[in-house]
Write an enzyme that holds these catalytic residues in place. Structure first.
Site, PDB file in Angstrom:
ATOM      1  N   VAL A 121       1.256  -0.952   0.159  1.00  0.00           N
ATOM      2  CA  VAL A 121      -0.076   0.288   0.222  1.00  0.00           C
ATOM      3  C   VAL A 121       1.006   0.961  -0.188  1.00  0.00           C
ATOM      4  CG1 VAL A 121      -1.441   1.188   0.945  1.00  0.00           C
ATOM      5  CG2 VAL A 121      -1.853  -1.264   0.796  1.00  0.00           C
ATOM      6  N   CYS A 122       1.641   1.012   0.440  1.00  0.00           N
ATOM      7  CA  CYS A 122       2.907   2.444   0.873  1.00  0.00           C
ATOM      8  C   CYS A 122       3.654   2.355  -0.464  1.00  0.00           C
ATOM      9  CB  CYS A 122       3.844   2.418   2.234  1.00  0.00           C
ATOM     10  SG  CYS A 122       3.463   1.747   3.475  1.00  0.00           S
ATOM     11  N   SER A 123       4.266   1.428  -0.879  1.00  0.00           N
ATOM     12  CA  SER A 123       4.369   1.692  -2.390  1.00  0.00           C
ATOM     13  C   SER A 123       3.559   2.070  -3.554  1.00  0.00           C
ATOM     14  CB  SER A 123       4.761   0.529  -3.012  1.00  0.00           C
ATOM     15  OG  SER A 123       6.167  -0.077  -2.308  1.00  0.00           O
TER      16      SER A 123
END
Length: 157
Positions: A43-45
């Site tokens: 999700v952060c990527s």
């Protein structure tokens, strides 16, 4: 989270292994603070890649984007190079989460930043904030809307 209308606390964190960024250096610009849990997570990527693609829209609004997590400056360097990011990732590494704690977005149970966004005006006043569920990419719409509202307020629209 810190409330809208609050003066944002100043901080200084590593952006590269030998360079620090201080928030007060960005006075006169709008600043988007994107706190996120961890480099390399799916999700952060996706979130950081989306912001990288949206960067020109932020810059048109005189806004600088800064990503912040508790990962090390070395992890940020590798992650940023791998994802070809064109904005700084700051290492809230030691003391772990000290800036996230100042902004009320440190998850003590997980030992990482919550997924939180702040938009600051040119004087460092918080004009918008948002806390997203950790597993959901908050996207860029809220940031863009906040920047548009700030521009409209300045013009008296």
């Amino acid at each position: 989270m810190l409330e809208v209308g609050t003066k944002s606390p100043d901080f200084s964190l590593f952006a590269t292994p030998d360079q620090r960024i201080e928030l007060n250096q960005l006075k006169g610009k709008r600043v988007i603070l994107a706190f996120y849990p961890a480099d390399w997570s799916p999700v952060c990527s996706d979130q950081m890649s989306l912001y990288n693609e949206t960067l020109k829209y932020f810059q048109k609004q005189n806004a600088e984007l800064i990503g912040i997590s508790v990962d090390s400056k070395w992890s940020h360097l590798a992650f940023s190079q791998d994802r070809k990011l064109h904005f700084p990732l700051l290492a809230d590494f030691e003391p772990k989460g000290s800036v996230a704690k100042m902004y009320g977005v440190y998850d003590e149970d997980e030992g990482e930043c919550k997924r939180a966004l702040y938009v600051l005006d040119e004087e460092g006043i918080i004009r918008w904030n948002y806390l997203s569920p950790v597993g959901i990419n908050p996207g860029a719409d809220g940031i863009l809307n906040a920047l548009d509202e700030m521009t409209a307020d300045k013009k008296g629209i």
